[in-house]
Write a protein that holds these residues in place. Structure first.
Motif, mmCIF file in Angstrom:
data_model
loop_
_atom_site.group_PDB
_atom_site.id
_atom_site.type_symbol
_atom_site.label_atom_id
_atom_site.label_comp_id
_atom_site.label_asym_id
_atom_site.label_seq_id
_atom_site.Cartn_x
_atom_site.Cartn_y
_atom_site.Cartn_z
ATOM 1 N N VAL A 5 0.746 -1.025 0.074
ATOM 2 C CA VAL A 5 0.426 -0.145 -0.450
ATOM 3 C C VAL A 5 0.776 0.958 0.466
ATOM 4 C CG1 VAL A 5 -1.447 1.274 1.436
ATOM 5 C CG2 VAL A 5 -1.671 -1.623 1.320
ATOM 6 N N PRO A 6 1.171 1.734 -0.885
ATOM 7 C CA PRO A 6 1.673 3.114 -0.734
ATOM 8 C C PRO A 6 0.841 4.240 0.315
ATOM 9 C CG PRO A 6 0.658 3.324 -2.951
ATOM 10 C CD PRO A 6 0.051 2.101 -2.089
ATOM 11 N N VAL A 7 2.260 4.787 0.852
ATOM 12 C CA VAL A 7 2.067 5.132 1.943
ATOM 13 C C VAL A 7 2.692 6.778 2.090
ATOM 14 C CG1 VAL A 7 3.491 5.103 4.329
ATOM 15 C CG2 VAL A 7 2.732 3.269 3.532
ATOM 16 N N LEU A 8 1.966 7.888 2.222
ATOM 17 C CA LEU A 8 1.688 9.136 1.901
ATOM 18 C C LEU A 8 2.496 9.791 2.634
ATOM 19 C CD1 LEU A 8 -1.207 10.454 -0.297
ATOM 20 C CD2 LEU A 8 1.277 9.620 -1.116
ATOM 21 N N CYS A 9 3.817 10.339 3.116
ATOM 22 C CA CYS A 9 4.418 10.832 4.285
ATOM 23 C C CYS A 9 4.596 12.230 4.427
ATOM 24 C CB CYS A 9 5.472 9.762 4.913
ATOM 25 S SG CYS A 9 5.469 8.054 6.063
ATOM 26 N N PRO A 10 4.883 13.035 5.529
ATOM 27 C CA PRO A 10 5.212 14.519 5.394
ATOM 28 C C PRO A 10 6.626 14.626 5.157
ATOM 29 C CG PRO A 10 4.690 13.892 7.638
ATOM 30 C CD PRO A 10 4.092 12.386 6.717
ATOM 31 N N ASN A 11 7.437 15.525 4.518
ATOM 32 C CA ASN A 11 8.517 15.786 4.019
ATOM 33 C C ASN A 11 9.093 16.251 5.564
ATOM 34 O OD1 ASN A 11 11.016 15.380 2.807
ATOM 35 N ND2 ASN A 11 10.385 16.822 1.339
ATOM 36 N N TYR A 12 9.198 15.752 6.376
ATOM 37 C CA TYR A 12 10.509 16.032 7.753
ATOM 38 C C TYR A 12 9.961 14.511 8.151
ATOM 39 C CZ TYR A 12 5.476 16.737 10.008
ATOM 40 O OH TYR A 12 4.192 16.357 11.719
ATOM 41 N N ALA A 13 11.015 15.436 9.940
ATOM 42 C CA ALA A 13 11.394 13.823 10.813
ATOM 43 C C ALA A 13 12.422 13.385 10.530
ATOM 44 C CB ALA A 13 10.477 13.846 12.074
ATOM 45 N N CYS A 14 11.296 11.578 10.899
ATOM 46 C CA CYS A 14 12.095 10.568 9.833
ATOM 47 C C CYS A 14 11.632 10.375 8.898
ATOM 48 C CB CYS A 14 11.737 9.465 11.241
ATOM 49 S SG CYS A 14 10.418 8.985 11.653
ATOM 50 N N PHE A 15 10.864 10.598 8.386
ATOM 51 C CA PHE A 15 9.857 10.060 7.329
ATOM 52 C C PHE A 15 10.513 9.657 6.706
ATOM 53 C CE2 PHE A 15 6.502 11.809 10.379
ATOM 54 C CZ PHE A 15 5.369 10.641 10.524
ATOM 55 N N GLU A 17 13.272 8.788 5.335
ATOM 56 C CA GLU A 17 14.172 8.156 5.561
ATOM 57 C C GLU A 17 13.387 6.757 5.642
ATOM 58 O OE1 GLU A 17 17.262 6.064 9.157
ATOM 59 O OE2 GLU A 17 16.753 8.272 9.046
ATOM 60 N N ILE A 18 12.043 7.006 6.159
ATOM 61 C CA ILE A 18 11.438 5.572 5.763
ATOM 62 C C ILE A 18 10.615 5.281 4.705
ATOM 63 C CG2 ILE A 18 9.520 4.966 7.020
ATOM 64 C CD1 ILE A 18 9.564 6.688 9.611
ATOM 65 N N VAL A 19 9.823 6.206 3.818
ATOM 66 C CA VAL A 19 9.428 5.815 2.506
ATOM 67 C C VAL A 19 10.202 6.099 1.456
ATOM 68 C CG1 VAL A 19 6.981 5.684 3.316
ATOM 69 C CG2 VAL A 19 8.587 7.737 2.479
ATOM 70 N N LYS A 56 9.550 -3.601 -1.479
ATOM 71 C CA LYS A 56 11.094 -3.322 -1.433
ATOM 72 C C LYS A 56 11.257 -2.625 -0.367
ATOM 73 C CE LYS A 56 14.717 -4.878 -3.464
ATOM 74 N NZ LYS A 56 15.111 -6.280 -3.521
ATOM 75 N N ARG A 57 11.430 -1.453 -0.364
ATOM 76 C CA ARG A 57 11.761 -0.030 1.140
ATOM 77 C C ARG A 57 11.311 -1.114 2.234
ATOM 78 N NH1 ARG A 57 15.418 3.385 1.643
ATOM 79 N NH2 ARG A 57 15.293 5.451 2.604
ATOM 80 N N ALA A 58 10.252 -1.787 2.666
ATOM 81 C CA ALA A 58 9.686 -1.949 3.638
ATOM 82 C C ALA A 58 10.682 -3.070 3.809
ATOM 83 C CB ALA A 58 8.462 -2.897 3.917
ATOM 84 N N GLU A 59 11.045 -4.210 3.286
ATOM 85 C CA GLU A 59 12.617 -4.714 3.460
ATOM 86 C C GLU A 59 13.369 -4.551 4.357
ATOM 87 O OE1 GLU A 59 13.473 -6.254 -0.430
ATOM 88 O OE2 GLU A 59 11.892 -7.891 -0.496
ATOM 89 N N ASN A 60 13.286 -3.275 4.318
ATOM 90 C CA ASN A 60 14.835 -2.480 4.947
ATOM 91 C C ASN A 60 14.196 -2.510 7.175
ATOM 92 O OD1 ASN A 60 16.512 -2.048 2.484
ATOM 93 N ND2 ASN A 60 15.038 -0.303 2.043
#
Length: 82
Positions: A5-15, A17-19, A56-60
């Motif tokens: 599921v595509p996860v939209l995140c704000p462009n600050y803090a740790c986000f 790095e996550i997405v 693929k990103r979630a594998e990290n």
């Protein structure tokens, strides 16, 4: 993310790095968030690409992988101070 599921995140803090900063899934304003939500619904190619990317990103962030890395770092630090 692991479910695709595509996860939209704000462009600050740790986000970022996550997405990931090149994911196209970060937003800075509410208008940009609205635009990205609409794009996920309207742009089938982008939605499919984002889905593949987040899997693929979630594998990290797999728990066993993270735990193994933590143990590796811990053992290195303990070894240096023994």
């Amino acid at each position: 993310m692991a479910c695709g599921v595509p996860v939209l995140c704000p462009n600050y803090a740790c986000f970022p790095e996550i997405v990931g900063t090149s994911s196209g899934l970060l937003f800075s304003t509410k208008e940009e968030l609205a635009s990205k939500i609409q794009r996920i619904f309207d742009d089938v190619a982008f939605s499919a690409q984002a889905s593949t990317y987040v899997i693929k990103r979630a594998e990290n962030f797999e728990v066993r992988k993270t735990a193994a890395k933590f143990i590796e770092i811990y053992e290195k630090l303990v070894g240096e101070h023994a």
